[in-house]
Design a protein around this motif. Structure first.
Motif: not given
Length: 657
Positions: A433, A440, A497-498, A501-502, A506, A512-513, A516-517, A593
């Motif tokens: 991570r 990132a 990010s899409s 992240y998925w 994460m 949280r997404f 992050f974005t 995270e």
């Protein structure tokens, strides 16, 4: 001796001069000088009568001194000695409306510097006066009445000729002008410069196929004609053109002069056909005038000094050579310098020079005319929308650059996913991570660096020209650029990010997404604007790339805590971390995270059982400072725009000759 043969065409009068004087003795030569002097006096008088009431550019006793650093920059840096270099010395000349004047001279003779002084673009100390019809030439007067066509064409490669002119017209012409009037003016200058056949063709570049070099030159001149200036200054407009294209371009300029413009240009190695298009010729050497007067008197003047022009020889080539310094060895340099000094002295003592000086002095003694109030330009909103529309169209026309803007960052995620795969929830996954967050953090700014170095340079060069023309300022340009890149960066960030992240698994929380974005987007924008700021300080895009990458790398290493925790850094670096963006972005990424995660220790002892424990161990209090840290990131986003504006102000407006 009848001197009317000097006005004949190019079928042999140079030879007649040469042959006549070669056969003449000293007495005949003396007689020739006397008759030429009479001819000079009568022609000056007739010219003065014909030019009465015409608009004139008057340059009187102008000197120009610049500062030079002694030695290379790496020896002593800012402590190097500074010496003063005289670029121009006692230059006096008059350029009349309706006539075209060409300034010639070898490299370093001061031709471009003279244009810079006239156009108020000099960077050194200027003495003497430059005026138009008795009105001193200030930056405001030049922007209102004159235009300056630089040697290099600064055009956007993906726009057509008509689009290029129309966008510039929207920036140049008054704010209350209607769209149909703009189109009418654009069509008029297209016809004037002979661009009708290529009006809807792309400008092109070294990579993108477009119009020819000569047509690009005419587009650059057409841009400057949109405001219908009284005076046109051109720096070597025929540079790099073939003889036919150069002759055609000079013919266009002569037509502009005949329509009542003051046309002054510098030119390098013109052919003999072009020589006949000039009304006045000026020859410079070492910052001084060797000759300045009617082109028809050039050969007689130098002939009387003992430098006739042989048959079939271009007089411009001949007399530029005569006025040049030969530096092959000390003896040749001494002899040629002595020759040039005698030519300068002869011209300063000539009746032609004295008549010019007296005419300018009489103009300066007259009451100064009232300066017309500048016409109000377009409002701020129209300027921003015009710049934004032009940037978007130039980018969208090139699919390679457009897709790079959107997909360069998402392509970076492919390597991350292949390397890391799906994240687990074991103690070992903590390292995975951290590696994902590190990428990132560093990936988006580096993609911003790559995009700006590739796509911003042509926009920057165009800005330098248009800002010098007074069309808009630094802040306006960079605000428009920010608005231009932000939607593309948002789209690129969303795709990146899409997926990452998925797919990597994460923290599975939509809030949280979103955080992050948002953070990835701010870092993406920050990296690009830092690079833009570097390109405001240095012209070389590769050097700007290196500076921006160095700033990015140093900030990550010192302030993020990924390589070494901030608490374990030496004190100066701990203090420095407070002003670096990655201190705040690192805490947000970690808290976003790790907060709420549970880990399986699998026999590891000691073990970090959950994300909260990890935060308290390595980023104490980060989960409580998310709002504060996002406020800091927002400040950096605005601050980098201000930083870029300041960098361009410090770097100044480049001449781009």
């Amino acid at each position: 001796m009848d001197l009317r043969f000097y006005e004949k065409d190019n079928k042999g009068y140079y030879g007649s001069v040469s042959e006549t004087l070669q056969n003449a003795g000293d007495g005949r030569l003396k007689e020739s000088e006397n008759q030429i002097s009479k001819f000079e006096n009568s022609s000056v008088k007739s010219d003065a009568e014909l030019d009465c009431g015409r608009s004139t550019l008057n340059i009187y006793n102008v000197g120009y001194v610049v500062k030079e650093w002694v030695g290379p920059w790496w020896k002593g840096a800012c402590l190097r000695k500074v010496k003063k270099k005289t670029v121009l010395r006692n230059i006096s000349l008059q350029v009349k409306e309706g006539k075209m004047t060409a300034i010639l001279g070898n490299s370093g003779s001061g031709k471009t510097s003279l244009l810079d002084v006239i156009a108020c673009r000099s960077t050194g100390e200027v003495t003497g006066t430059v005026s138009v019809d008795g009105v001193p030439c200030t930056r405001d007067v030049i922007q209102q009445r004159a235009t300056y066509v630089m040697q290099a064409d600064r055009l956007l490669p993906n726009l057509t000729v008509r689009e290029t002119l129309r966008y510039t017209a929207m920036l140049k012409l008054p704010g209350n002008i209607k769209a149909q009037d703009v189109d009418r003016k654009v069509s008029q200058v297209i016809l004037e410069m002979g661009l009708k056949d290529v009006a809807d063709s792309r400008i092109g570049s070294s990579i993108i196929r477009g119009i020819s070099g000569g047509e690009q030159r005419r587009v650059t001149i057409a841009i400057q004609l949109l405001k219908d200036p009284d005076m046109i200054l051109l720096d070597e407009p025929t540079s790099g053109l073939d003889s036919y294209t150069a002759r055609y371009l000079v013919s266009n300029l002569r037509d502009l002069a005949r329509r009542g413009k003051i046309v002054l240009l510098t030119i390098h190695q013109p052919n003999s056909d072009i020589f006949h298009m000039f009304d006045q010729i000026g020859i410079m050497s070492q910052g001084e005038m060797v000759y300045c007067g009617p082109s028809k008197e050039l050969v007689p003047y130098f002939t009387t000094l003992g430098y006739p022009c042989d048959k079939y020889t271009n007089p411009l080539d001949r007399y530029v050579d005569v006025a040049s310094i030969d530096r092959r060895n000390k003896e040749k340099e001494y002899n040629s310098k002595k020759r040039v000094d005698s030519l300068v002295e002869a011209f300063n003592n000539s009746k032609l020079h004295h008549t010019t000086v007296q005419t300018i002095q009489k103009i300066h003694q007259q009451p100064r005319p009232k300066v017309n109030v500048r016409q109000k330009g377009p409002h701020y909103g129209r300027i921003i929308l015009t710049l934004l529309s032009r940037m978007n169209k130039n980018l969208f026309r090139d699919r390679k650059d457009y897709f790079a803007r959107i997909f360069l960052l998402p392509l970076f995620m492919v390597f991350i996913i292949i390397f890391l795969g799906r994240l687990g929830h074991t103690y070992k996954s903590i390292q995975d991570r951290i590696g994902l967050i590190y990428n990132a953090t560093t990936g988006p700014p580096f993609m911003g660096i790559i995009n700006s170095v590739a796509l911003f340079v042509c926009l920057r060069d165009l800005y330098y020209r248009e800002c010098r023309d007074g069309l808009y300022g630094t802040g306006t340009f960079l605000v428009a650029y920010s608005i231009h890149v932000i939607p593309l960066q948002i789209l690129s960030t969303l795709i990146f990010s899409s997926i990452i992240y998925w797919v990597t698994g994460m923290n599975p929380n939509f809030d949280r997404f979103v955080l992050f974005t948002l953070e990835v987007f701010i870092l993406h924008y920050w990296g690009e604007m830092v690079t833009v700021a570097c390109m405001g300080l240095v012209m070389n895009p590769n050097l700007a790339n290196s500076l921006a990458a160095l700033v990015q790398s140093a900030a990550v290493i010192i302030a993020s805590g990924y390589v070494k925790t901030v608490a374990n850094l030496i004190e100066p670096f701990q203090w420095l971390s407070w002003i670096l963006i990655h201190k705040y972005s690192g805490e947000i990424f970690i808290a976003n995270e790790f907060d709420g995660l549970e880990f399986e220790c699998d026999g590891f002892n000691p073990c970090i059982p959950n994300g909260t424990a990890f935060i308290q161990e390595y980023y104490p209090g980060a989960d409580e400072r998310v709002a504060r840290n996002f406020g800091a990131l927002g400040g950096y986003a605005v601050g980098t725009l201000i930083l870029a504006i300041l960098a361009f102000k410090i770097g100044g407006l480049r001449n781009l000759h």
